[in-house]
Scaffold this motif. Structure first.
Motif, PDB file in Angstrom:
ATOM      1  N   ALA A 290      18.278 -10.278  24.609  1.00 11.29           N
ATOM      2  CA  ALA A 290      17.293 -10.646  25.624  1.00 11.29           C
ATOM      3  C   ALA A 290      16.840  -9.378  26.321  1.00 11.29           C
ATOM      4  CB  ALA A 290      17.876 -11.634  26.625  1.00 11.29           C
TER       5      ALA A 290
ATOM      6  N   ALA B 106      16.310 -14.584  31.009  1.00  9.02           N
ATOM      7  CA  ALA B 106      16.458 -15.296  29.729  1.00  9.02           C
ATOM      8  C   ALA B 106      17.901 -15.579  29.370  1.00  9.02           C
ATOM      9  CB  ALA B 106      15.807 -14.464  28.618  1.00  9.02           C
TER      10      ALA B 106
ATOM     11  N   VAL C 168      21.764  -7.856  26.597  1.00  8.50           N
ATOM     12  CA  VAL C 168      20.690  -8.075  27.564  1.00  8.50           C
ATOM     13  C   VAL C 168      20.296  -6.733  28.176  1.00  8.50           C
ATOM     14  CG1 VAL C 168      19.941  -9.367  29.589  1.00  8.50           C
ATOM     15  CG2 VAL C 168      21.703 -10.326  28.087  1.00  8.50           C
TER      16      VAL C 168
END
Length: 216
Positions: free
Chosen positions: A34, A39, A8
């Motif tokens: 992500a 998300a 992420v």
């Protein structure tokens, strides 16, 4: 089973670099990516990663809020490894305080990145750099000292916590104290329970904030 990782970060190049490093290992698998903390929860529920490598600064939802949201809403949440540019970033400390399990610099060498993911996945030792220890000590206050005193750790539990704060694993603590690993696990569980800590990281933060352990 390989350690599954969700990346992420809002920088595609950072995600690509981490993916290349991690997927070169036979025991690690990157299962998704992500670009923002917002998300993360749907992807965790879909992919069930063991570890989330989470950038601490992102535009919509940063790593601190994303960590809080994951721990608040996801049953059996993954380990969260904070990834950042600066080791003395107060955001890192706040993310650890929110429940993240470890810390990784974006400029870390490939071997350090792999080690961090494996260490966090195993869950029985810490990634807690000196700069973050100093920040934890700065946040100390009388309430933290009182709460720690009221926990009333035994001498052996206190010894175990000091070794935990040094980043030692259960096996390393057992060797230091000349006891069995299961005995160490019992003491660790007792320390977490008395301090009201979710995990080792939270217990060590409490130790620094109370002044029980001093930054070195």
């Amino acid at each position: 089973m390989p350690v599954s990782v969700l990346l992420v970060d809002d920088e595609p190049l950072v995600r690509a670099g981490l993916r290349a490093v991690l997927e070169a290992q036979p025991d690690i698998e990157v299962v998704g990516e992500a670009a923002d903390g917002a998300a993360v929860i749907p992807l965790i529920r879909q992919l069930r990663p063991n570890v989330v490598a989470m950038d601490v600064r992102m535009p919509l939802m940063d790593g601190i809020e994303a960590t809080r949201a994951v721990l608040r809403t996801v049953q059996d949440p993954p380990k969260i490894l904070v990834v950042t540019t600066f080791e003395n970033d107060e955001y890192v400390y706040q993310a650890l305080r929110a429940g993240a399990d470890g810390f990784l610099l974006k400029r870390a060498r490939p071997a350090e990145i792999v080690h961090a993911v494996r260490l966090v996945a195993e869950g029985d030792s810490l990634l807690f750099p000196a700069a973050v220890r100093a920040l934890a000590a700065e946040y100390g206050n009388s309430a933290a000292k009182t709460a720690f005193a009221e926990a009333a750790l035994t001498d052996r539990e206190a010894a175990v916590l000091r070794l935990m704060a040094r980043g030692l694993s259960n096996a390393e603590i057992a060797a230091q104290l000349v006891v069995g690993v299961e005995t160490v696990k019992t003491h660790v569980s007792a320390v977490l329970g008395k301090l009201g800590a979710r995990d080792r990281t939270q217990a060590v933060i409490a130790a620094y904030e109370s002044g029980f352990v001093a930054p070195s």
